[in-house]
Write an enzyme that holds these catalytic residues in place. Sequence first.
Site, PDB file in Angstrom:
ATOM      1  CD  GLU A  57      -7.418  -0.025  21.788  1.00 38.88           C
ATOM      2  OE1 GLU A  57      -7.407   0.570  20.689  1.00 38.88           O
ATOM      3  OE2 GLU A  57      -7.061  -1.206  21.928  1.00 38.88           O
ATOM      4  CG  ASP A  61     -11.579   6.015  21.458  1.00 40.33           C
ATOM      5  OD1 ASP A  61     -10.634   6.714  21.059  1.00 40.33           O
ATOM      6  OD2 ASP A  61     -12.693   6.009  20.903  1.00 40.33           O
ATOM      7  CG  ASP A 129      -3.927   0.426  20.946  1.00 43.12           C
ATOM      8  OD1 ASP A 129      -4.459   1.456  20.503  1.00 43.12           O
ATOM      9  OD2 ASP A 129      -3.622  -0.550  20.227  1.00 43.12           O
ATOM     10  CD  GLU A 132      -7.349   5.224  22.832  1.00 45.65           C
ATOM     11  OE1 GLU A 132      -7.652   4.048  22.508  1.00 45.65           O
ATOM     12  OE2 GLU A 132      -7.493   6.186  22.060  1.00 45.65           O
TER      13      GLU A 132
END
Length: 252
Positions: A57, A61, A129, A132
């Site tokens: 994650e 991101d 989440d 990502e």
Amino acid sequence: MNLVDAADGVLGSDQESKLIRCQEIIDYKFRDLSLLLSALTHASGASNRLASNERMEFLGDAVLGLTVCQWLYEEYPDYSEGDLTKIKSAVVSRRACGKVACELGLDECLIVGRGVTRNRSFPRSLVSDVFESVIAAIYLDGGIDVIRDRLHDWLADEVYRAVEGQGASNYKSSLQQYAQRELANTPVYRLVRESGPDHRKSFLISAVIGDRVFAAAWGSNKKDAEQHAASNALAELHEVPLPYPDVPEEGC
């Protein structure tokens, strides 16, 4: 720890079917399936936190942010840094990412612990989440071009909505993007006439694309008049009422 299959609520990890389903959803076959397994495994379903998708994650991101920033930078050259930042923030928000993940069906592929499932549904933040983390897995396995192509496909509607939301200050840029994309042409702006004394002039300007002249709009200066004219042109192109009819601005 027992795992719950998000699709049917029965006990059992069912990891293989989720890996297969996820690859179908994202239209990508992994060379290293362990990357995808890590991306889909929530901390509640992992043997330890390092085996969960939290690290993925973190990377995803960054990949998401970079990809969207480059996309906006290249596609909207007339937008200011502030406008681009607002659009980017909307596109990469938890709301947007969670929405796209659910539309794709990534929530069905999550590997979680028993306590996470509630009424066969997951919190939007949890689904965001995993979106990502899957981005990170694709990036690590296939490279930036592979994930860039998919993000352009998955996020196109979110980018469009975010750009439209900034339209109040960017009608000219929105019209230029539309005209170049849909009409293979670039708008120009034509001064129709001026009104009022020198110290309080108003300007009537129309947008022109190729041979088509759109409804003119007034502004207290040429910059505002061009923005209003672009807004009128967008309204005509989308067949909605004109936001700036041909009436001099009050006080001009």
